[in-house]
Design an enzyme around this catalytic site. Structure first.
Site, mmCIF file in Angstrom:
data_model
loop_
_atom_site.group_PDB
_atom_site.id
_atom_site.type_symbol
_atom_site.label_atom_id
_atom_site.label_comp_id
_atom_site.label_asym_id
_atom_site.label_seq_id
_atom_site.Cartn_x
_atom_site.Cartn_y
_atom_site.Cartn_z
ATOM 1 N N LYS A 16 0.845 -1.192 0.000
ATOM 2 C CA LYS A 16 0.000 0.000 0.000
ATOM 3 C C LYS A 16 0.878 1.239 0.000
ATOM 4 O O LYS A 16 1.954 1.253 0.610
ATOM 5 C CB LYS A 16 -0.909 0.011 1.238
ATOM 6 C CG LYS A 16 -1.747 1.291 1.370
ATOM 7 C CD LYS A 16 -2.618 1.284 2.616
ATOM 8 C CE LYS A 16 -3.378 2.593 2.731
ATOM 9 N NZ LYS A 16 -4.271 2.643 3.895
ATOM 10 N N GLU A 66 -9.639 11.911 11.836
ATOM 11 C CA GLU A 66 -8.873 10.741 12.277
ATOM 12 C C GLU A 66 -8.085 10.987 13.556
ATOM 13 O O GLU A 66 -7.147 11.791 13.593
ATOM 14 C CB GLU A 66 -7.916 10.294 11.162
ATOM 15 C CG GLU A 66 -7.228 8.977 11.465
ATOM 16 C CD GLU A 66 -6.629 8.331 10.234
ATOM 17 O OE1 GLU A 66 -6.016 7.262 10.375
ATOM 18 O OE2 GLU A 66 -6.762 8.892 9.132
#
Length: 258
Positions: A16, A66
């Site tokens: 990723k 977040e």
């Protein structure tokens, strides 16, 4: 850039990588930071809001969804997000979005990479660590996110800032493995991220604190504004979809600027 990153994932160079996009704006007159920040708070009531003067004379503002870390005593909570989908204006259509997101193999894989790496980092530090087996859904004004609440109890004293710095950057901000992701970001991004993707928060002299990820943010410098948005890329990512996702994320700040 997304195409090259996806190819690197398919060839096994990494699992990723998070690539970001910079949008530079110039206004006829300097935007009023206090007014922009007030609108940002009104439009995104669920977010973690921040407004900070910078040594360069600019101002960093944002509404991050977040939470990297909240720590009180030896107890901590982290709420990483990875995998997202744009919300729909019509209620019935919007109700379908989270179901589709939970069923997305691509988004579940992207999220799992983040959670598994954070679990590996936290486990040696903890007396108790609770990691749910599956993600939940976290709605914001513009997006649905896959979310996992990680809770734990430290076995040895660590301040909130020390623990935050051990976790940062998570694969939700950089990629996995981190070294390969950093190298690819440096090769593909044609600008310096600066504060974007960093952490902002507070700590006290008892080791408590709260730190959030610097996303959905911008820097105001006189008449100039720099806005940032990123997207997590894995083997199954589609360049057009990831470009559209960054556009939705930029909308958080663009709406505050009207």
């Amino acid at each position: 850039a997304v195409g090259e990153a996806v190819a690197a994932c398919r060839h096994g160079a990494l699992d990723k990588v998070v690539l970001s996009r910079l949008l530079e704006l110039e206004f006829d007159s300097p935007p009023q930071t206090a007014a922009i920040y007030s609108r940002l708070q009104q439009l995104n009531p669920e977010a973690y809001h921040f407004s900070l003067p910078l040594s360069c004379g600019g101002h960093l503002i944002g509404a991050s969804p977040e939470l990297l870390l909240r720590k009180q005593g030896n107890q901590f909570l982290s709420n990483p997000l990875a995998g997202s989908a744009r919300r729909e204006l019509e209620a019935v259509a919007d109700h379908r979005v989270p179901t589709q997101l939970l069923a997305s193999a691509k988004d579940r894989h992207e999220h799992r990479l983040v959670i598994e790496q954070m679990q590996r980092q936290l486990a040696p530090l903890c007396r108790l660590l609770q990691v749910p087996p599956a993600p939940e859904l976290l709605p914001t004004t513009r997006l649905w996110h896959l979310s996992t609440r990680i809770e734990g109890e430290l076995q040895a004293p660590l301040s909130a800032l020390q623990l935050a710095c051990q976790l940062h950057p998570t694969p939700a901000l950089c990629g996995y493995p981190a070294a390969q992701a950093r190298q690819l970001i440096a090769a593909l991004e044609p600008f310096d991220r600066g504060l974007f993707g960093g952490i902002v928060g507070w700590a006290d002299d008892q080791g408590n604190g709260e730190w959030v990820v610097v996303i959905r943010c911008g820097i105001i410098s006189g008449r100039q504004v720099r806005l940032f948005a990123g997207a997590g890329l894995v083997e199954a990512s589609c360049p057009q979809a990831e470009w559209a996702e960054t556009g939705v994320k930029l909308g958080t700040m663009l709406n505050a600027f009207e």
